[in-house]
Design a protein around this motif. Structure first.
Motif: not given
Length: 661
Positions: A441-448, A457-466
């Motif tokens: 799961t982290m391997m898929l989420l981290a590259p985002l 910044y909004g897109y970065q926040t959406a990626a960092i939050t999960p």
């Protein structure tokens, strides 16, 4: 068929600008590094029976991924390693005051003050201040496992893992990012030459701004590497000489553009061939074959381009610039000289910047704003029971970074990005069981994170939050119970940042474009005087011109930031835009006049020069005193055939600009 909004439902421009994603290429290497660096610690922690340890290391890796923005390898060391040291100190201090109530409030408030003040020193210091405060908040808000020293070691280790992965190919690619940066500058210059004389509105101006951005980036990369290079490096000396050699070509471009006719296509093609040679690290011995120039501007371009070709073709070059112009250019022709930018003073300038931050009123104001907001957040969560409410302070830390963009804009985008990220986090926390499934799961989420961060910044926040919620759940096992509190915490943090960090400070309501533009106009007046002064060295003039274009580029950035603010700030900023363009045109016209004089045109009289400089000085003083733009009559006169006539016209146009407010 296009669909139009009803008049009453049309979204305002500032909202559209905030929500519009920025165009940027996908950094696949950074995405791969993020996937490995953030998933590997989880796997090691699970294998050792200590998943919480792995989560801490992944948190540190996440800050390293966020800081992994530089191309040059030595810059990566600065951008990743130094913030990790500050982060280790931050998490240690935060862990020491965990659960100590008002002691934690006072400690985090003090750390916020320090973080805010050091953020004004520079990009690396700003990132270091950010990580210092972030890790302090995490340490004070989460029950960290192990001894007090273990969390700093694990989190720093995760960040350094990102650095290690980034440096793996350094032996094979040493110098490649630097050569690519210089080659990109040559390509930008080729586009500029191709746009000279263009009748397409804005084509030349956009090409010149692209050259300014590219040269800024190239000098930053080259000089940052030279600062940390022991002894004299032939490769870096050669790259700096190649970068300096293209500057006279840039200086000749305004004169060619003013001539009104397009340059022959072989000129731009030759510059692109030079870019290929620079990027490959090989010489280009092909003889240069250019059409015969027909005026001073054409001779300036040809002369500068021949020197650039000679520098690229010669293995051993100096940094003095082109040789004297060929015979027949007139008695006033002088060599075009571009001195290397000195690097011995970089450490001194860094020390001065640190001292300046300690004494600067602006640094103190920002530090106090950040400390006030963090203090209010900690008081709020200390008096109102909210589960794991460190997220409030985390939100404020990210939002209240004026050097990262508009505070208002970031608060808005933070709220929207968090909401989007929570939707993804809900799916992860409900569908993925804790344990070894966390690794893929982290391997898929981290590259985002590296993929979406350049979009805004909004897109970065959406990626960092999960990602952050998944790691938090590994530490405290709250599952989906985290979701609603995180949304409430984020909205509370945004509200505190907007009220205590934005609305309560009058400086937030006004754009800084006017003050910075006044400084640029004053510098332009000095540039006009030095451009035709007999006692000014060519290298000094070149540095003044480069500094002016860099400052104007920063003003454009400030202008774009102001446009994302709601009325009246954004509306007031719009009024300054014509004058920003006018000042750029004055600098261009002055450079073109100087180039024409070098290549055969009659020099202007001292009276003409002093008259233009005086008018620019009056304009600068007027901008400092006035809150809005006011039209000012120009009294400039002079011979119509003078090289300064285009400069006088641009100055008169600048002084005639009036604001509707």
């Amino acid at each position: 068929m296009s669909r139009e909004f009803p008049t009453g439902l049309t979204p305002p421009d500032w909202l559209v600008r905030n929500l519009q994603p920025q165009q940027a290429p996908v950094n696949r290497a950074a995405a791969v590094r993020a996937s490995i660096a953030m998933a590997l610690p989880l796997a090691v922690g699970l294998a050792a029976g200590r998943p919480a340890y792995g989560a801490l290391a992944s948190m540190g890796a996440m800050s390293g991924v966020i800081s992994d923005t530089a191309d040059a390898y030595r810059l990566r060391i600065l951008h990743i390693a130094i913030p990790q040291l500050f982060g280790a100190v931050g998490v240690a201090l935060g862990a020491l005051v965990f659960g100590h109530g008002w002691v934690a409030v006072a400690t985090l408030t003090g750390i916020a003050l320090v973080s805010g003040m050091i953020s004004s020193i520079g990009a690396v210091a700003s990132a270091s201040g950010l990580v210092l405060l972030l890790n302090s908040v995490i340490g004070a808000g989460l029950p960290l496992p192990g001894a007090w020293w273990l969390a700093p070691v694990l989190m720093s280790g995760g960040g350094l893992l990102v650095l290690l992965l980034a440096l793996l190919f350094w032996p094979l690619r040493s110098g490649v990012p630097e050569r690519a940066a210089v080659a990109d500058s040559y390509r930008a210059v080729a586009d500029l030459l191709a746009a000279c004389g263009s009748e397409v509105p804005g084509e030349y101006d956009e090409a010149r701004r692209a050259v300014t951005r590219s040269l800024n980036e190239s000098y930053d990369v080259i000089l940052a590497r030279r600062t940390h290079q022991h002894g004299r490096s032939p490769d870096l000396t050669r790259l700096l000489a190649q970068l300096n050699a293209v500057t006279p070509v840039v200086e000749a471009a305004p004169a060619a553009h003013q001539s009104g006719h397009r340059l022959p296509p072989p000129i731009a093609r030759k510059v692109r061939r030079l870019a290929v040679a620079v990027e490959s690290g090989r010489t280009d011995p092909t003889p240069i074959d250019l059409p015969t120039p027909i005026d001073e501007a054409g001779r300036a371009v040809e002369h500068a381009l021949r020197h650039a070709a000679e520098v690229v073709a010669t293995p051993d070059v100096d940094l003095l610039g082109p040789a004297p112009a060929p015979p027949g250019l007139g008695p006033s022709a002088v060599p075009v000289t571009v001195a290397a930018v000195p690097t011995t003073a970089l450490h001194v300038r860094a020390a001065r910047a640190a001292r300046g931050a300690a004494l600067s009123a602006a640094a103190w104001r920002y530090g106090l704003r950040l400390a006030l907001c963090i203090g209010l957040a900690q008081v709020l969560v200390s008096t109102i029971p909210v589960p794991r409410s460190y997220w409030v302070a985390l939100t404020i830390t990210f939002v209240l970074k004026p050097d990262f963009g508009s505070v208002f804009s970031r608060a808005l985008l933070r709220a929207l990005g968090t909401l989007a990220g929570l939707v993804l986090a809900a799916a992860v926390l409900t569908q993925v069981p804790r344990g070894w499934w966390d690794v893929p799961t982290m391997m898929l989420l981290a590259p985002l994170i590296p993929v979406l961060t350049p979009r805004g910044y909004g897109y970065q926040t959406a990626a960092i939050t999960p990602v952050m919620l998944l790691l938090s759940d590994i530490l405290n096992h709250l599952g989906t119970a985290l979701l609603l509190p995180r949304l409430v915490d984020s909205l509370a943090g945004c509200a505190i940042a907007l009220v205590a960090g934005y609305l309560l400070w009058p400086e937030s309501w006004h754009t800084r474009v006017g003050d910075r533009l006044a400084d640029a106009v004053a510098d332009t007046a000095r540039y006009v005087e030095s451009a035709f002064g007999a006692n000014t060295a060519p290298a000094v003039r070149a540095r003044m011109r480069r500094r002016l274009y860099r400052d104007l580029s920063d003003i454009r950035t400030e202008f774009q930031r102001a446009l994302t603010e709601p009325p009246p700030v954004g509306r007031h900023a719009t009024a300054w835009w014509p004058l920003v363009v006018a000042v750029e045109r004055i600098v261009d016209a002055t450079t073109a006049a100087r180039v024409r004089v070098k290549h055969g045109a009659a020099p202007p009289s001292p009276t003409e020069v002093s008259q233009v400089a005086r008018q620019l000085g009056e304009l600068s003083a007027g901008l400092r005193e006035a809150k809005t733009l006011v039209a000012v009559r120009s009294d400039l006169t002079g011979p119509a055939d003078s090289v300064l006539e285009p400069v006088r016209q641009e100055v008169a146009a600048a002084r005639a600009i009036a604001s509707p407010h």
